[in-house]
Design a protein around this motif. Sequence first.
Motif, mmCIF file in Angstrom:
data_model
loop_
_atom_site.group_PDB
_atom_site.id
_atom_site.type_symbol
_atom_site.label_atom_id
_atom_site.label_comp_id
_atom_site.label_asym_id
_atom_site.label_seq_id
_atom_site.Cartn_x
_atom_site.Cartn_y
_atom_site.Cartn_z
ATOM 1 N N GLY A 593 35.120 38.164 39.389
ATOM 2 C CA GLY A 593 35.714 36.851 39.417
ATOM 3 C C GLY A 593 37.240 37.122 39.231
ATOM 4 O O GLY A 593 38.013 36.145 39.303
ATOM 5 N N ARG A 594 37.740 38.430 38.867
ATOM 6 C CA ARG A 594 39.324 38.653 38.726
ATOM 7 C C ARG A 594 39.577 39.836 39.794
ATOM 8 O O ARG A 594 40.364 40.804 39.516
ATOM 9 C CB ARG A 594 39.587 38.977 37.457
ATOM 10 N N GLU A 595 38.891 39.801 40.914
ATOM 11 C CA GLU A 595 39.356 40.783 42.052
ATOM 12 C C GLU A 595 40.764 40.997 42.140
ATOM 13 O O GLU A 595 41.227 42.301 42.357
ATOM 14 C CB GLU A 595 38.340 40.546 43.205
ATOM 15 N N GLU A 596 41.339 39.918 42.723
ATOM 16 C CA GLU A 596 42.772 40.195 43.010
ATOM 17 C C GLU A 596 43.716 40.706 41.974
ATOM 18 O O GLU A 596 44.538 41.535 42.232
ATOM 19 C CB GLU A 596 43.137 38.774 43.679
ATOM 20 N N GLU A 597 43.445 40.157 40.819
ATOM 21 C CA GLU A 597 44.148 40.543 39.672
ATOM 22 C C GLU A 597 43.995 42.259 39.432
ATOM 23 O O GLU A 597 44.975 43.026 39.340
ATOM 24 C CB GLU A 597 43.802 39.848 38.227
ATOM 25 N N CYS A 598 42.771 42.806 39.690
ATOM 26 C CA CYS A 598 42.715 43.962 39.387
ATOM 27 C C CYS A 598 43.200 44.796 40.564
ATOM 28 O O CYS A 598 43.459 46.129 40.376
ATOM 29 C CB CYS A 598 40.907 44.215 39.459
ATOM 30 N N LEU A 599 43.158 44.294 41.775
ATOM 31 C CA LEU A 599 43.673 45.139 42.816
ATOM 32 C C LEU A 599 45.192 45.148 42.730
ATOM 33 O O LEU A 599 45.741 46.243 42.960
ATOM 34 C CB LEU A 599 43.238 44.502 44.234
ATOM 35 N N ALA A 600 45.627 44.115 42.130
ATOM 36 C CA ALA A 600 47.009 44.379 41.816
ATOM 37 C C ALA A 600 47.815 45.200 40.890
ATOM 38 O O ALA A 600 48.556 45.772 40.781
ATOM 39 C CB ALA A 600 47.914 42.893 41.501
ATOM 40 N N ARG A 601 46.835 45.595 39.899
ATOM 41 C CA ARG A 601 46.969 46.672 39.009
ATOM 42 C C ARG A 601 46.684 47.991 39.425
ATOM 43 O O ARG A 601 47.386 49.045 38.987
ATOM 44 C CB ARG A 601 45.701 46.439 37.599
ATOM 45 N N LYS A 602 46.320 48.214 40.608
ATOM 46 C CA LYS A 602 45.794 49.533 40.928
ATOM 47 C C LYS A 602 47.368 50.219 41.406
ATOM 48 O O LYS A 602 48.157 49.610 42.012
ATOM 49 C CB LYS A 602 45.145 49.369 42.488
#
Length: 602
Positions: A593-602
């Motif tokens: 549910g927080r996929e985009e947020e996690c990709l941004a942290r990469k």
Amino acid sequence: MFAYDYHGGVTSLTKEYIDATTSRLMLMHILVYVCAAAFLLFVDYSALSYDLYSYELNADNPNCVPYILIIYILGLGFNILINYKNAIFKKNVFGIKCMIEMAAYAAAGLFFDLYNYYFVTMLLVEMFVYVQLLSFDVSDDSIILLIKKIIGGIFLSFTVLCQIGSKDDSSMILLAALCSVIIIVLGIVISNYIHGVIKYYDKQISNLNFDNDNLLKENANLLTYQEKVHHVNNEINYQKINLAKANRDLKAVNSDIRTLVNIMKGVSMTRDVQKCMDILLENIMEDRKPDICAFYVKENTFIDNEAYQKILVAKEGSNDAPASNVAADKIYSIFMGDIFRMMEDRGEKSVLPMTIDGRKSIDCPDFGINMNNMIAVPAYLSDKMYGVLVVGDRSEGFFENGYSFYESAVFNLSATLQNIKLYLKMQDMSRRDGLTGIYNRAYFNEIFHDILSDASDNKKNLSVAMLDIDKFKSVNDTYGHLAGDAVIKMVAGVFSYYAKKYDGVACRYGGEEFVLILPDKGVDEAYDILMKAHDSIIENVVKFEDNTIYVNSSIGISSFPETTTDCNQLLNRSDEAMYFGKEHGRGVVIIDGREEECLARK
């Protein structure tokens, strides 16, 4: 009989009776002689003999009073001397004294013309002496007794004849002879009567003494029998005491056996090690009722277990123990590990009496545990010490029956735990992946439903992470399957480390996929943990032969109730999040549910 025993005769009369009778006879002697002497002096110094009867003294008729008084005094003196000093005289001294005294009276009658009062007084005394001669100096020889009667009678007759028969008148001679016969007969009759009375009483006393001897013998027999009965009673009482002690010991043994059977029965019905400890301690508390009882198990004894300890105390009002046991509980909690290590360093399988009736063992350091009695019983599995039982109590003599019960209890427990350990080992082998050593998918399926139910029912946080090794197929194709196995082992090791560190469960789900279950962890906390695991995987370069293999992974996280309110969707949603990461560049940790947020942290 009264006096002749005193002068050498044989009698059955008691010494007390003879002494009392002799004293009365002695008093009678004194009274007779004193009264006779007093009467003689009274007559001599009164005018009765001179004025009334014109009795004159001259050279042919001297005064006889001094002579007669001397006889009285000597007679009485000899009686007293014989009475108190008889031991130095022969048997017949008293008889000789009497005959000499009678001879002296006869001489007085021969040489003196006695006044009637004098004559009658002296004759009565002489007759008293004659009766004594025949009565109180008795001999068993009848001839000697006859001689005494004859000689005494002659002296009496001579005294009478000299006074009465000295006249020329034949009638006076006959009167003197008749008086002599009467006096002699009277003396013999009196003496015979006394003899008869004495012999009668002597016979009665002999019978009584015989009966008394029999009674004494019977009494002695009764005393002997009483002593035997007393001895038998003592033996019986001693046996009763021993029997009571044996009965108490038997009851104690039966109680111990029951308790040991209960322990064996209880521990044999479970495969839970901690429950086995509880059963042991509860049965000891119930049977022996100590103030405190504790068991400590070393870490990693039973399939990666942590050090385990359980302490039971007798609370106030239970087992008659003081409330200070609560404090003892805390002290035990602190020092149980130290006690185990002390016993392990000791290296002996025997019981260590740490404190017995207040006396501390020199082999035991002071742990500051205030117990009057305390022992430590080592527990062994295959000659390797794995635990220790500690029992303590404040009362005196608590361990007076020894320690065998506690040793048997620990031995029985250890025998069961040996089987449990083997069972757990086999069970653990079936639950673990053969390559990595972490739990396999079968065990995951076995426990995952229970974990989901617990979180759902109790509204607990639960996070699940799914990991897939990136480009694993290329590792196998490039370096071979053995290299791929090394990579899988490294990743499994990292997951296993973080599972243990954060009280989670790591499983190999299949191939290069792994699952990490994190109970009581929210999504953010789980993300931080998985980021650390992800970084560790990257940092742990795999060296295989001459090759260096760099590993990366994609991880998906789902959390209850933050990312989903349905626990049953956790595994699927974490798997979807993981695939989302693989599709968007790999090497990333994605929260459901927080996929985009996690990709941004990469």
